[in-house]
Motif scaffolding. Sequence first.
Motif, PDB file in Angstrom:
ATOM      1  N   UNK A 267       4.393  -1.141  -6.677  1.00 30.52           N
ATOM      2  CA  UNK A 267       3.976   0.161  -6.171  1.00 30.52           C
ATOM      3  C   UNK A 267       2.458   0.296  -6.191  1.00 30.52           C
ATOM      4  N   UNK A 268       1.832  -0.222  -7.238  1.00 33.66           N
ATOM      5  CA  UNK A 268       0.372  -0.171  -7.318  1.00 33.66           C
ATOM      6  C   UNK A 268      -0.248  -0.968  -6.176  1.00 33.66           C
ATOM      7  N   UNK A 269       0.235  -2.171  -5.926  1.00 30.21           N
ATOM      8  CA  UNK A 269      -0.312  -3.006  -4.855  1.00 30.21           C
ATOM      9  C   UNK A 269      -0.160  -2.314  -3.507  1.00 30.21           C
ATOM     10  N   UNK A 270       0.987  -1.692  -3.261  1.00 30.30           N
ATOM     11  CA  UNK A 270       1.214  -1.018  -1.981  1.00 30.30           C
ATOM     12  C   UNK A 270       0.257   0.159  -1.809  1.00 30.30           C
ATOM     13  N   UNK A 271       0.051   0.932  -2.876  1.00 30.48           N
ATOM     14  CA  UNK A 271      -0.847   2.095  -2.794  1.00 30.48           C
ATOM     15  C   UNK A 271      -2.290   1.645  -2.580  1.00 30.48           C
ATOM     16  N   UNK A 272      -2.711   0.652  -3.337  1.00 36.10           N
ATOM     17  CA  UNK A 272      -4.077   0.171  -3.213  1.00 36.10           C
ATOM     18  C   UNK A 272      -4.312  -0.413  -1.824  1.00 36.10           C
ATOM     19  N   UNK A 273      -3.386  -1.204  -1.334  1.00 29.84           N
ATOM     20  CA  UNK A 273      -3.539  -1.797   0.003  1.00 29.84           C
ATOM     21  C   UNK A 273      -3.640  -0.719   1.070  1.00 29.84           C
ATOM     22  N   UNK A 274      -2.815   0.307   0.977  1.00 29.72           N
ATOM     23  CA  UNK A 274      -2.868   1.397   1.951  1.00 29.72           C
ATOM     24  C   UNK A 274      -4.232   2.085   1.928  1.00 29.72           C
ATOM     25  N   UNK A 275      -4.724   2.380   0.727  1.00 31.30           N
ATOM     26  CA  UNK A 275      -6.016   3.067   0.615  1.00 31.30           C
ATOM     27  C   UNK A 275      -7.166   2.176   1.081  1.00 31.30           C
ATOM     28  N   UNK A 276      -7.127   0.892   0.735  1.00 33.56           N
ATOM     29  CA  UNK A 276      -8.203  -0.007   1.136  1.00 33.56           C
ATOM     30  C   UNK A 276      -8.238  -0.195   2.646  1.00 33.56           C
ATOM     31  N   UNK A 277      -7.078  -0.245   3.276  1.00 33.80           N
ATOM     32  CA  UNK A 277      -7.056  -0.352   4.733  1.00 33.80           C
ATOM     33  C   UNK A 277      -7.643   0.906   5.373  1.00 33.80           C
ATOM     34  N   UNK A 278      -7.384   2.050   4.773  1.00 35.45           N
ATOM     35  CA  UNK A 278      -7.953   3.281   5.311  1.00 35.45           C
ATOM     36  C   UNK A 278      -9.447   3.367   5.090  1.00 35.45           C
ATOM     37  N   UNK A 279      -9.943   2.839   3.938  1.00 35.86           N
ATOM     38  CA  UNK A 279     -11.352   2.947   3.607  1.00 35.86           C
ATOM     39  C   UNK A 279     -12.214   1.895   4.306  1.00 35.86           C
ATOM     40  N   UNK A 280     -11.795   0.609   4.232  1.00 34.35           N
ATOM     41  CA  UNK A 280     -12.692  -0.470   4.653  1.00 34.35           C
ATOM     42  C   UNK A 280     -12.056  -1.542   5.518  1.00 34.35           C
ATOM     43  N   UNK A 281     -10.760  -1.765   5.395  1.00 33.79           N
ATOM     44  CA  UNK A 281     -10.157  -2.966   5.970  1.00 33.79           C
ATOM     45  C   UNK A 281      -9.425  -2.709   7.269  1.00 33.79           C
ATOM     46  N   UNK A 282      -9.675  -1.545   7.884  1.00 31.38           N
ATOM     47  CA  UNK A 282      -9.045  -1.290   9.176  1.00 31.38           C
ATOM     48  C   UNK A 282      -9.565  -2.295  10.205  1.00 31.38           C
ATOM     49  N   UNK A 283      -8.745  -2.721  11.146  1.00 30.62           N
ATOM     50  CA  UNK A 283      -9.184  -3.718  12.151  1.00 30.62           C
ATOM     51  C   UNK A 283     -10.381  -3.223  12.939  1.00 30.62           C
ATOM     52  N   UNK A 284     -11.285  -4.150  13.299  1.00 29.96           N
ATOM     53  CA  UNK A 284     -12.436  -3.792  14.127  1.00 29.96           C
ATOM     54  C   UNK A 284     -11.974  -3.455  15.540  1.00 29.96           C
TER      55      UNK A 284
END
Length: 284
Positions: A267-284
């Motif tokens: 659950x932690x990995x899923x939450x962190x991945x979701x937040x990181x994609x929203x903050x920095x890792x969204x596709x260019x």
Amino acid sequence: MNDEEHPDLLEYDWVVWELEVRDPRLLTPPGVGERTEQALTELAGGLGCVFDHCVDDDSYDGSDAGTYYAWLVRVPQAEHRRRGADGLPLVVTPLWEFLRTQLPAGLDAWTVTPHLDLSFRRTAGDLLKDAYADLLDPFEVALLGSRREGAERIEPLVKMWGADNDYVIGTYAMLLARDPDVPADESAPWLVLEVGVTADPSLLTSPAGTQAQRFGVSAPAPLLLLPRPAPPVWTASVTTYPFTNDHSSSPRGVGARHRWTAADPAQLAARVARDLHALWLRPH
């Protein structure tokens, strides 16, 4: 250095070999580590070894005369034992020969030896990674494919920083991308994801903790501990640069510290991945 002097080297699955050359006259153009990285990675991999990294920006005493370059390569135990007439592992010799072709003439002060401390720390790091597979595997599944700007070429790193008869203390770090809060005209540092458990600050008063503190390890950071605390509080964090504090009188950008905790690692990995994609890792 030889195995009779350090018999522990014969107990490790992998031994780190260091190929170092002195360059007191600064004959080598800058960037030798970057220039040799890909070819040495491929050559080492073809020999069953793993190129770790190159130290190409250091000096033993801070002076030009102390300048040196060092390449670190992990060698399997079986190949560590298989030596040529010069006493070097047969797989290390072609790596050394290649490096000599990449450097200017006149650099002859080479030292090629196994590195006892790094070999021990790498072995301890592997033990920590195995012990925390239930935490680290979900993060790597969720995020390894999303990293960018060169971070995707760098393996996440588990490092052991301190050990005694009671504890082993280490850290896990995964590079994500370049920090967008640093002005574009500067060399942006990496955004680094750290994952581990929340540790009791009193742990750092132990001999292992004292060792770890010398390397800048602190209890608020996620740590990998052996024995594992029960039940663990799983923790992940990312700090952008610079994180504003009382010691930062003129920050060059907007700093922030992001921290997540959970009782379940998936659950932690899923939450962190979701937040990181929203903050920095969204596709260019």
